[in-house]
Motif scaffolding. Structure first.
Motif, mmCIF file in Angstrom:
data_model
loop_
_atom_site.group_PDB
_atom_site.id
_atom_site.type_symbol
_atom_site.label_atom_id
_atom_site.label_comp_id
_atom_site.label_asym_id
_atom_site.label_seq_id
_atom_site.Cartn_x
_atom_site.Cartn_y
_atom_site.Cartn_z
ATOM 1 N N SER A 99 0.819 -1.212 0.000
ATOM 2 C CA SER A 99 0.000 0.000 0.000
ATOM 3 C C SER A 99 0.854 1.264 0.000
ATOM 4 N N MET A 100 2.003 1.195 0.686
ATOM 5 C CA MET A 100 2.848 2.377 0.807
ATOM 6 C C MET A 100 3.870 2.488 -0.324
ATOM 7 N N MET A 101 4.499 1.335 -0.683
ATOM 8 C CA MET A 101 5.617 1.391 -1.617
ATOM 9 C C MET A 101 5.427 0.503 -2.829
ATOM 10 N N GLY A 102 4.217 0.033 -3.072
ATOM 11 C CA GLY A 102 3.967 -0.758 -4.266
ATOM 12 C C GLY A 102 4.033 0.092 -5.527
ATOM 13 N N ALA A 103 3.789 -0.526 -6.654
ATOM 14 C CA ALA A 103 3.848 0.205 -7.927
ATOM 15 C C ALA A 103 2.854 1.356 -7.960
#
Length: 273
Positions: free
Chosen positions: A107-111
């Motif tokens: 959620s924070m660092m995905g694509a």
């Protein structure tokens, strides 16, 4: 002790024995050493190497950062709000793993994660310009550090608190400096606890499964994921029951690490007494 003994037998000892025993049998139930020999296959060896460097890297970084946090906490009052907040947060975050942690990082660092989109829209910086690394073995470093650092704070803080003020006073009385105190007194005393905690962090990362399984859906780059692949497929490397052989390799590594940890823990307990 009877309920605890039953728990150990039913949920730890018996599954371990069954898992290991399967590695010495083929599909027909015949005893074989072929699965054990397959542990030296280049594919399996590379899998163990990936697990080793991932566990070692996160253990070293987690141990150093956690030790610095413990040192900073010595200046806070034990009953103060800051100290209690850090200790409570470490206790919670050390157990925060698995699918929940993987979802948080996606959620924070995905694509299409919050941080990823925010960096693109504000400073035009794409953290995935060279590929989406979060779903690979190097991408596991940040999630693993998320629970490795708090775990280091929990296990190493008692050793830091065991440093007696009288030792620093004696060092100052004899003309020693702060550098002398930390290099000749504190460091030798804390060394067993530090390296013991480092080994514990290594074992914690080496055996972690759920976070890696949720982030890496394809491939089996580390040993726990290789065991999963062996369990869900009938054969791996042309052999059946490879999961038991892989489990045996993991248990051997864990026995060596935890034996060394137990030895260092005994030395730490002696200084704390």
């Amino acid at each position: 002790m009877t309920p605890f003994a039953f728990y150990v037998l039913a949920f730890l000892a018996l599954p371990t024995i069954l898992a290991l025993a399967t590695g010495f049998f083929d599909t027909d139930g015949t005893i074989t050493l072929g699965n054990i020999a397959a542990l030296f296959d280049p594919v399996i060896v590379n899998t163990f190497i990936s697990s080793f460097w991932l566990s070692a890297l996160t253990a070293v970084v987690g141990a150093i950062v956690g030790a610095v946090i413990c040192y900073a906490m010595l200046g806070a009052r034990p009953e103060g709000r800051l100290r209690q907040t850090i200790e409570s947060a470490s206790s919670v975050l050390a157990q925060f793993g698995g699918v929940m942690l993987a979802f948080a990082f996606i959620s924070m660092m995905g694509a299409a994660g919050l941080v990823t989109v925010l960096l693109k829209s504000t400073i035009h910086f794409d953290i995935y310009a060279d590929g989406v690394w979060l779903y690979t073995v190097p991408g596991l470093i940040l999630p693993y550090l998320y629970f490795q650092i708090p775990l280091m704070v929990i296990v190493f803080l008692p050793a830091m608190e065991g440093l007696k003020p009288q030792w620093a006073e004696a060092n100052a009385t004899l003309g020693g400096t702060r550098f002398t105190y930390w290099t000749r007194i504190a460091a030798p005393v804390l060394a067993p606890a530090f390296f013991g905690s480092l080994l514990l962090l290594f074992a914690n990362a080496f055996s972690a499964f759920a976070t890696a399984a949720a982030l890496i859906s394809q491939g089996s780059q580390i040993v726990p994921l290789q065991i999963r692949a062996a369990l869900v497929s009938e054969t791996i490397l042309g052999r059946s029951n490879m999961a038991g052989a892989l489990a045996l390799g993991m248990i051997v590594v864990m026995i060596i690490v935890m034996t060394a940890y137990s030895f260092l823990q005994k030395r730490t307990t002696r200084w704390q007494r």
